[in-house]
Design a protein around this motif. Structure first.
Motif, PDB file in Angstrom:
ATOM      1  N   ALA A  99       0.836   3.989  -2.998  1.00  0.00           N
ATOM      2  CA  ALA A  99       0.568   5.406  -2.723  1.00  0.00           C
ATOM      3  C   ALA A  99       1.693   6.277  -3.271  1.00  0.00           C
ATOM      4  CB  ALA A  99       0.397   5.635  -1.224  1.00  0.00           C
ATOM      5  N   ALA A 100       2.937   5.860  -3.109  1.00  0.00           N
ATOM      6  CA  ALA A 100       4.071   6.621  -3.621  1.00  0.00           C
ATOM      7  C   ALA A 100       4.032   6.710  -5.142  1.00  0.00           C
ATOM      8  CB  ALA A 100       5.381   6.010  -3.153  1.00  0.00           C
TER       9      ALA A 100
ATOM     10  N   LEU B 195       0.824  -1.208   0.000  1.00  0.00           N
ATOM     11  CA  LEU B 195       0.000   0.000   0.000  1.00  0.00           C
ATOM     12  C   LEU B 195       0.856   1.256   0.000  1.00  0.00           C
ATOM     13  CD1 LEU B 195      -2.895  -0.991   2.438  1.00  0.00           C
ATOM     14  CD2 LEU B 195      -2.992  -0.733  -0.048  1.00  0.00           C
ATOM     15  N   SER B 196       1.958   1.254   0.738  1.00  0.00           N
ATOM     16  CA  SER B 196       2.863   2.404   0.752  1.00  0.00           C
ATOM     17  C   SER B 196       3.491   2.624  -0.616  1.00  0.00           C
ATOM     18  CB  SER B 196       3.974   2.213   1.793  1.00  0.00           C
ATOM     19  OG  SER B 196       3.417   2.110   3.077  1.00  0.00           O
TER      20      SER B 196
ATOM     21  N   VAL C 184       1.353   6.493  -7.088  1.00  0.00           N
ATOM     22  CA  VAL C 184       0.237   7.367  -7.466  1.00  0.00           C
ATOM     23  C   VAL C 184       0.635   8.827  -7.294  1.00  0.00           C
ATOM     24  CG1 VAL C 184      -2.086   8.115  -6.789  1.00  0.00           C
ATOM     25  CG2 VAL C 184      -1.584   5.687  -7.053  1.00  0.00           C
ATOM     26  N   LEU C 185       1.291   9.163  -6.204  1.00  0.00           N
ATOM     27  CA  LEU C 185       1.739  10.535  -5.979  1.00  0.00           C
ATOM     28  C   LEU C 185       2.747  10.977  -7.037  1.00  0.00           C
ATOM     29  CD1 LEU C 185       2.041  10.639  -2.095  1.00  0.00           C
ATOM     30  CD2 LEU C 185       0.368  11.825  -3.511  1.00  0.00           C
TER      31      LEU C 185
END
Length: 155
Positions: free
Chosen positions: A13-14, A9-10, A16-17
Motif C-alpha cells: 500500500a505504501a 500488505l502495508s 502504491v501511494l
C-alpha cells in the motif's frame, strides 16, 4: 504468518501511494497562442474575453483582416479562436479565450493550443485532428475556428 501478511500488505500500500503521488511540475508555461505562417511565436494569453464582437471581422492589420469565431462553451470553459486572413489564406491564429482556471487546464492548453494553431495554418481549414488529452478544448477550438472561417469566407 498473520504478521508477515500484514507487513506485506502495508508495504505494498505504501509503494502504491508513493508511485501515485504527483509532484509539481512547476508553473505551467502559458501557451503560445499566435502563430504566423512563418512559424513565429506569439505573445501569450490573458484568458479573458475580448470586448469586440463575438463573431466576424474585428480589424485589419498590415498582414490581413482579423476574424473572431464565436465563443464555444465546453465543459471545462469557453474557447474562442481569432484568425488573420490575407489573400484568402490564414496567416495567423490566436486563442484569446481558453480554459485556464486551474493548473491542469493551463498544463493541457500549454501543450494543445500551439499544436492546434500550427495544424490550422497547415490545413488552411477547420479539418484538423483533435489533440489527445485535450479533446474537449480541441472540440471547442474547432467549433470557434469554423465560425471564424465562415465569417472570413475561407475554407
Amino acid at each position: 504468518m498473520r504478521r508477515i501478511t500484514l507487513w506485506i500488505l502495508s508495504t505494498l500500500a505504501a509503494v502504491v501511494l508513493l508511485f501515485s503521488y504527483r509532484t509539481s511540475l512547476g508553473a505551467a508555461t502559458p501557451p503560445t497562442t499566435t502563430t504566423a505562417a512563418t512559424g513565429a511565436g506569439g505573445t501569450g494569453n490573458t484568458g479573458t474575453a475580448s470586448t469586440g464582437p463575438t463573431t466576424g471581422e474585428t480589424g485589419t492589420t498590415t498582414s490581413g483582416k482579423t476574424y473572431q469565431g464565436s465563443v464555444a462553451s465546453t465543459r471545462w470553459g469557453d474557447v474562442q479562436v481569432s484568425i488573420t486572413v490575407a489573400d484568402g489564406k490564414i496567416t495567423a491564429v490566436s486563442v484569446p479565450v481558453y480554459p485556464n482556471s486551474n493548473g491542469k487546464d493551463k498544463q493541457i492548453n500549454a501543450r494543445a493550443l500551439p499544436i492546434l494553431t500550427r495544424e490550422t495554418i497547415s490545413a488552411q481549414s477547420a479539418d484538423i485532428d483533435t489533440v489527445s488529452g485535450a479533446t474537449v478544448t480541441s472540440d471547442g477550438y474547432i467549433e470557434s475556428l469554423q465560425a471564424a472561417l465562415d465569417a472570413a469566407h475561407v475554407g
